[in-house]
Design a protein around this motif. Structure first.
Motif, PDB file in Angstrom:
ATOM      1  N   VAL A   2      56.635   7.972  -3.291  1.00 43.73           N
ATOM      2  CA  VAL A   2      55.891   9.200  -3.543  1.00 43.73           C
ATOM      3  C   VAL A   2      54.569   8.829  -4.212  1.00 43.73           C
ATOM      4  O   VAL A   2      54.554   8.031  -5.162  1.00 43.73           O
ATOM      5  N   GLY A   3      53.461   9.399  -3.739  1.00 41.48           N
ATOM      6  CA  GLY A   3      52.158   9.009  -4.272  1.00 41.48           C
ATOM      7  C   GLY A   3      52.034   9.247  -5.756  1.00 41.48           C
ATOM      8  O   GLY A   3      51.583   8.381  -6.512  1.00 41.48           O
ATOM      9  N   LYS A   4      52.429  10.429  -6.204  1.00 38.51           N
ATOM     10  CA  LYS A   4      52.428  10.783  -7.617  1.00 38.51           C
ATOM     11  C   LYS A   4      53.592  11.715  -7.837  1.00 38.51           C
ATOM     12  O   LYS A   4      53.815  12.631  -7.049  1.00 38.51           O
ATOM     13  N   CYS A   5      54.345  11.503  -8.894  1.00 39.78           N
ATOM     14  CA  CYS A   5      55.480  12.371  -9.178  1.00 39.78           C
ATOM     15  C   CYS A   5      55.009  13.819  -9.214  1.00 39.78           C
ATOM     16  O   CYS A   5      54.050  14.152  -9.916  1.00 39.78           O
ATOM     17  N   GLY A   6      55.664  14.656  -8.442  1.00 40.21           N
ATOM     18  CA  GLY A   6      55.244  16.043  -8.306  1.00 40.21           C
ATOM     19  C   GLY A   6      54.609  16.325  -6.970  1.00 40.21           C
ATOM     20  O   GLY A   6      54.526  17.470  -6.537  1.00 40.21           O
ATOM     21  N   GLY A   7      54.158  15.288  -6.295  1.00 43.72           N
ATOM     22  CA  GLY A   7      53.559  15.453  -4.981  1.00 43.72           C
ATOM     23  C   GLY A   7      54.611  15.703  -3.913  1.00 43.72           C
ATOM     24  O   GLY A   7      55.820  15.577  -4.162  1.00 43.72           O
ATOM     25  N   PRO A   8      54.189  16.047  -2.684  1.00 44.62           N
ATOM     26  CA  PRO A   8      55.140  16.254  -1.594  1.00 44.62           C
ATOM     27  C   PRO A   8      56.042  15.035  -1.405  1.00 44.62           C
ATOM     28  O   PRO A   8      55.590  13.897  -1.425  1.00 44.62           O
ATOM     29  N   GLY A   9      57.316  15.301  -1.227  1.00 44.57           N
ATOM     30  CA  GLY A   9      58.310  14.239  -1.100  1.00 44.57           C
ATOM     31  C   GLY A   9      59.079  13.967  -2.376  1.00 44.57           C
ATOM     32  O   GLY A   9      60.131  13.308  -2.351  1.00 44.57           O
ATOM     33  N   THR A  10      58.584  14.483  -3.514  1.00 45.53           N
ATOM     34  CA  THR A  10      59.227  14.200  -4.799  1.00 45.53           C
ATOM     35  C   THR A  10      60.662  14.717  -4.845  1.00 45.53           C
ATOM     36  O   THR A  10      61.573  14.011  -5.298  1.00 45.53           O
ATOM     37  N   THR A  11      60.883  15.932  -4.383  1.00 47.26           N
ATOM     38  CA  THR A  11      62.230  16.514  -4.446  1.00 47.26           C
ATOM     39  C   THR A  11      63.197  15.732  -3.570  1.00 47.26           C
ATOM     40  O   THR A  11      64.343  15.471  -3.960  1.00 47.26           O
ATOM     41  N   ALA A  12      62.739  15.334  -2.387  1.00 47.72           N
ATOM     42  CA  ALA A  12      63.602  14.557  -1.493  1.00 47.72           C
ATOM     43  C   ALA A  12      63.956  13.202  -2.099  1.00 47.72           C
ATOM     44  O   ALA A  12      65.118  12.760  -2.056  1.00 47.72           O
ATOM     45  N   ALA A  13      62.968  12.527  -2.669  1.00 49.04           N
ATOM     46  CA  ALA A  13      63.232  11.227  -3.286  1.00 49.04           C
ATOM     47  C   ALA A  13      64.189  11.360  -4.459  1.00 49.04           C
ATOM     48  O   ALA A  13      65.082  10.525  -4.646  1.00 49.04           O
ATOM     49  N   LEU A  14      64.017  12.431  -5.255  1.00 46.66           N
ATOM     50  CA  LEU A  14      64.905  12.654  -6.396  1.00 46.66           C
ATOM     51  C   LEU A  14      66.327  12.967  -5.942  1.00 46.66           C
ATOM     52  O   LEU A  14      67.288  12.517  -6.562  1.00 46.66           O
ATOM     53  N   ALA A  15      66.461  13.710  -4.839  1.00 47.69           N
ATOM     54  CA  ALA A  15      67.795  14.013  -4.314  1.00 47.69           C
ATOM     55  C   ALA A  15      68.528  12.733  -3.934  1.00 47.69           C
ATOM     56  O   ALA A  15      69.713  12.549  -4.240  1.00 47.69           O
ATOM     57  N   MET A  16      67.825  11.850  -3.252  1.00 48.94           N
ATOM     58  CA  MET A  16      68.430  10.583  -2.861  1.00 48.94           C
ATOM     59  C   MET A  16      68.793   9.751  -4.080  1.00 48.94           C
ATOM     60  O   MET A  16      69.876   9.169  -4.164  1.00 48.94           O
ATOM     61  N   LEU A  17      67.883   9.684  -5.057  1.00 41.72           N
ATOM     62  CA  LEU A  17      68.132   8.916  -6.278  1.00 41.72           C
ATOM     63  C   LEU A  17      69.359   9.445  -7.009  1.00 41.72           C
ATOM     64  O   LEU A  17      70.241   8.668  -7.400  1.00 41.72           O
ATOM     65  N   ASN A  18      69.431  10.747  -7.175  1.00 37.90           N
ATOM     66  CA  ASN A  18      70.539  11.341  -7.909  1.00 37.90           C
ATOM     67  C   ASN A  18      71.876  11.055  -7.226  1.00 37.90           C
ATOM     68  O   ASN A  18      72.876  10.725  -7.864  1.00 37.90           O
ATOM     69  N   ASP A  19      71.894  11.184  -5.922  1.00 38.88           N
ATOM     70  CA  ASP A  19      73.119  10.942  -5.163  1.00 38.88           C
ATOM     71  C   ASP A  19      73.541   9.482  -5.247  1.00 38.88           C
ATOM     72  O   ASP A  19      74.716   9.164  -5.444  1.00 38.88           O
ATOM     73  N   ALA A  20      72.571   8.577  -5.121  1.00 41.09           N
ATOM     74  CA  ALA A  20      72.893   7.148  -5.176  1.00 41.09           C
ATOM     75  C   ALA A  20      73.392   6.747  -6.553  1.00 41.09           C
ATOM     76  O   ALA A  20      74.291   5.898  -6.686  1.00 41.09           O
ATOM     77  N   VAL A  21      72.816   7.343  -7.606  1.00 38.56           N
ATOM     78  CA  VAL A  21      73.274   7.066  -8.971  1.00 38.56           C
ATOM     79  C   VAL A  21      74.748   7.445  -9.113  1.00 38.56           C
ATOM     80  O   VAL A  21      75.553   6.679  -9.661  1.00 38.56           O
ATOM     81  N   LYS A  22      75.117   8.600  -8.617  1.00 41.05           N
ATOM     82  CA  LYS A  22      76.510   9.045  -8.745  1.00 41.05           C
ATOM     83  C   LYS A  22      77.448   8.171  -7.916  1.00 41.05           C
ATOM     84  O   LYS A  22      78.538   7.817  -8.370  1.00 41.05           O
ATOM     85  N   LYS A  23      77.034   7.826  -6.710  1.00 37.84           N
ATOM     86  CA  LYS A  23      77.883   6.993  -5.856  1.00 37.84           C
ATOM     87  C   LYS A  23      78.104   5.621  -6.471  1.00 37.84           C
ATOM     88  O   LYS A  23      79.216   5.076  -6.419  1.00 37.84           O
ATOM     89  N   GLY A  24      77.058   5.037  -7.045  1.00 34.78           N
ATOM     90  CA  GLY A  24      77.216   3.730  -7.676  1.00 34.78           C
ATOM     91  C   GLY A  24      78.066   3.794  -8.922  1.00 34.78           C
ATOM     92  O   GLY A  24      78.881   2.897  -9.184  1.00 34.78           O
ATOM     93  N   GLY A  25      77.918   4.864  -9.693  1.00 36.58           N
ATOM     94  CA  GLY A  25      78.653   4.980 -10.942  1.00 36.58           C
ATOM     95  C   GLY A  25      80.137   5.192 -10.777  1.00 36.58           C
ATOM     96  O   GLY A  25      80.939   4.608 -11.511  1.00 36.58           O
ATOM     97  N   VAL A  26      80.524   6.027  -9.800  1.00 34.47           N
ATOM     98  CA  VAL A  26      81.952   6.340  -9.680  1.00 34.47           C
ATOM     99  C   VAL A  26      82.763   5.146  -9.205  1.00 34.47           C
ATOM    100  O   VAL A  26      83.987   5.102  -9.395  1.00 34.47           O
TER     101      VAL A  26
END
Length: 454
Positions: free
Chosen positions: A297-321
């Motif tokens: 993402v070019g700058k946090c808050g720019g287009p694509g930020t929500t999608a990148a955060l969704a992927m990050l959040n999901d991957a964090v949970k998958k790795g943790g469990v």
């Protein structure tokens, strides 16, 4: 699962180079035995219970730091929601209990204590109302006490009367601490779907389904994740990015699992949950925003930020469990503005708005967190922010929260300086078109159809 010497060596490298830490060890305490008709007697019982039960918390955590070389940034206590132990007292001002909590925190050496709280998602008792009314004075009179109020849930809907009441209390709390950068509001959070085992402040409390004393551990490690992603090729696809995050979070979580086991054993209390949230700090390189920018993402808050955060959040949970059978709390990625150097830069550059942050909360761990707003923001506008965020949590069956800080006497472009882990918050613009009718309708917003799961 055994923890190997190789894992420990790898973890130490993360500590030395990439800001890995255990963000908190939080001792949850049941205070239901402290109830009394006299508020001062109850305050004394709370003080005695906390100082006795938590006497060895800080020494034990410091010993674990020395033995394993992993920093434990905060040592904290969470207690039974104070409103739940106050039904027997006629006192309207419950701040003496907060003062006792604060004194106990200072005696045992913890950084914060959470649980000056009420759960009013379906309705408020007399004790609940007394606690909410006491919040401004309680947080103004204390240094380490944090407060939370749960005003909605997927199963109950949203208590709109309580949400409006809390909007006013947020502003009163900021006003009561205006001489200290409005920090009282920084220790107050309004929830939807609050969880009983959250080790992070300001929302931690010791839920009714917990044992008498429980150790909950919150891990961190955004700097580690960012470092791993920075070393990946620019043409790595999103599946590869996700897999790298999962593998990294697995290792981070194993470090937390080790500390949780040892703390529980040495303190002689129940091992609770491991909250594997990525919790940023103002330190350079220890930023969730920078992870999103490293993803591309070019700058946090720019287009694509929500999608990148969704992927990050999901991957964090998958790795943790995969790393622990006791994952709980909030677990995901936090996006507080003042506590994240990358978020601060994005807000100051105008790339990150309150509306974009709200969109991001649909896919991240919690909600609107540590956001400074102009001091003249109306109560109706603050209510609208709370209601919107609660609706996201209610409909999506997730925890959401609002921790906004009306910056009394300040306007957009100014800042609130907190220091330490809380960093500083640029005052962000707020949409002022909330109107007055919606906030004053009151009642209860009915639970959504997806609440009917039985």
């Amino acid at each position: 699962m055994q923890i190997t010497p190789a894992e420990i060596a790898e973890t130490l490298a993360m500590v030395n180079k990439e800001h890995l830490d255990i963000r908190t060890i939080t001792l949850g305490l049941n205070l239901r035995g402290c109830t009394d008709s006299d508020v001062n007697t109850m305050a004394r019982k709370v003080y005695d219970r906390m100082t006795t039960a938590a006497e060895q918390l800080v020494p034990t955590a410091e010993q674990l730091e020395r033995e394993y070389g992993i920093p434990i940034v905060n040592k904290r206590i969470s207690v039974t929601p104070i409103a739940e132990i106050c039904a027997a007292t006629d006192a309207r001002d419950l701040s003496p209990i907060a003062v006792a909590m604060d004194k106990a925190a200072k005696v045992v050496g913890v950084d914060f204590v959470g649980g000056f709280s009420a759960l009013v998602h379906k309705g408020a008792s007399r004790a609940d109302n007394n606690l909410m009314d006491s919040i401004p004075d309680a947080l103004a009179a204390t240094d380490f006490v944090c407060s939370s109020v749960n005003v909605g849930s997927t199963r109950a809907g949203i208590n709109m009367d309580a949400a409006f009441k809390m909007a006013g209390i947020v502003k009163k709390t900021a006003e009561a601490t205006a001489d200290r950068q409005c920090i009282g509001a920084g220790k107050l959070v309004v929830f939807c779907n609050a969880v009983e085992d959250n080790p992070f402040m300001a929302g931690a409390f010791h839920g009714s389904g917990e044992a008498d004393a429980v150790v909950n551990v919150g891990v961190s490690g955004p700097g580690v994740v960012r470092s791993v992603l920075a070393n990946m090729p620019k043409d790595a696809d999103m599946t590869a990015i996700s897999e790298a995050i999962k593998a990294t979070v697995f290792k981070i979580t194993r470090a937390g699992e080790l500390m949780a086991r040892e703390a529980s054993k040495r303190l002689g209390v129940t091992k609770g949950i491991l909250d594997l949230s990525l919790a940023p700090t103002p330190a350079e390189g220890d930023s969730v925003a920078e992870i999103l920018e490293t993803i591309g993402v070019g700058k946090c808050g720019g287009p694509g930020t929500t999608a990148a955060l969704a992927m990050l959040n999901d991957a964090v949970k998958k790795g943790g469990v995969m790393a622990s059978s006791s994952v709980g709390g909030l677990s995901g990625a936090f996006i507080p503005v003042s506590e994240d150097a990358g978020m601060i830069r994005a807000a100051e550059a105008g790339a990150l708005s309150l509306e974009k942050l709200e969109a991001m909360t649909c896919v991240c761990s919690v909600g609107l967190d540590m956001i400074a707003i102009p001091g003249d923001t109306s109560v109706e506008t603050i209510f609208g922010i709370i209601a919107d965020e609660c609706a996201i949590g209610m409909i999506n069956n997730k925890t959401t929260a609002v921790r906004v800080i009306p910056a009394i006497g300040k306007k957009v472009g100014d800042r609130l300086e907190f220091g330490g882990l809380l960093g500083y918050a640029p005052v962000m613009p707020v949409n002022g078109h909330a109107g007055t009718v919606f906030a004053h309708r009151g009642g209860r917003m009915p639970a959504p159809i997806n609440s009917l799961k039985n």
